[in-house]
Design an enzyme around this catalytic site. Sequence first.
Site, PDB file in Angstrom:
ATOM      1  CD  GLU A 157      26.854  17.880 -16.555  1.00  0.00           C
ATOM      2  OE1 GLU A 157      27.738  17.984 -15.680  1.00  0.00           O
ATOM      3  OE2 GLU A 157      25.753  17.327 -16.344  1.00  0.00           O
ATOM      4  CG  ASP A 190      30.970  18.818 -13.689  1.00  0.00           C
ATOM      5  OD1 ASP A 190      32.109  18.710 -13.219  1.00  0.00           O
ATOM      6  OD2 ASP A 190      29.967  18.330 -13.139  1.00  0.00           O
ATOM      7  NE  ARG A 222      31.025  13.802 -10.796  1.00  0.00           N
ATOM      8  CZ  ARG A 222      30.280  13.214 -11.720  1.00  0.00           C
ATOM      9  NH1 ARG A 222      30.334  11.914 -11.870  1.00  0.00           N
ATOM     10  NH2 ARG A 222      29.500  13.918 -12.501  1.00  0.00           N
ATOM     11  CD  GLU A 251      26.619  17.086 -10.357  1.00  0.00           C
ATOM     12  OE1 GLU A 251      25.398  17.329 -10.443  1.00  0.00           O
ATOM     13  OE2 GLU A 251      27.310  16.694 -11.309  1.00  0.00           O
TER      14      GLU A 251
END
Length: 282
Positions: A157, A190, A222, A251
């Site tokens: 990631e 992400d 987020r 997420e």
Amino acid sequence: MNRPFKLGATVAMGAPAGSPFPLNTDDYCKSAELLKSLGYDSMEIHIRAPQLVDGMKIKAHCESVGISISSIGTGQAYGMEGLSITAQDPKVRAAAVQRLKEQLDLAKLLDCPIIIGSMHGVIGSARTYDEVNGLMIDSMGQLADYAERTGTEIVIEAIDRFESDYLQTAQEVLALIEQVGSSRIMVHLDTYHMNLEERDWRAPILLCRGKLGHVHLADNRRYYPGWGLIDFKPVLLSLMEIGYDKSLTMECYPYPDGITALRRAKRYIDGLLSSILCDSLE
């Protein structure tokens, strides 16, 4: 609807308060049932150590429910135990590599990749990039060999500057993969991290064509997709352009609560996909 991707969500076991997981559980089987009832296709499980779960039970139950396991998150071993594959202490490094091999054993059973995010560590003020990158290449070489022997996959990631000073962009992760030289290692993107580190959405996604193994979705703060400033349409279009057909995994923080966040995220992403698919028919 007939989506070009699976929709998934991260589910953690024993995660600290304030962690960016929509669901925190003590029973992955119940979480699989919940996700299925919400219209999701896959589940990402986050565990500190694979010995904490019954992999066979999870596999059998998810198959019966109709939920696939998209990936295994490993970062709790870094956050709770300090395990990193670039740690200065060789004993800590060895323990981290061993833990990830154990996670790969579970991944083989569950037929999914493991994620290496925070466990790749940081450079900090006392070390150089070359020193840390050399340790990363060595550790990843060991893990790639193990993944080759077990027929498993690792995704690395790219993480933003506020959480890590190492491997922040798609290009940096791809460069590392080339240095390691293994087809068993893929990129994990992400949107929360990309929003802070990349210059646009399309270029880094296209750069990962054929090497993109996993995707997390979250808005710029987020929270769930649709509750912020990110326009996810170019993200989805770019993923479709490179033929990505794996999981888009939410997420995000459980705001206002995890179930509501997942319902709203699904509604938002499905709405965008419907618009894109309708436009393609005109």
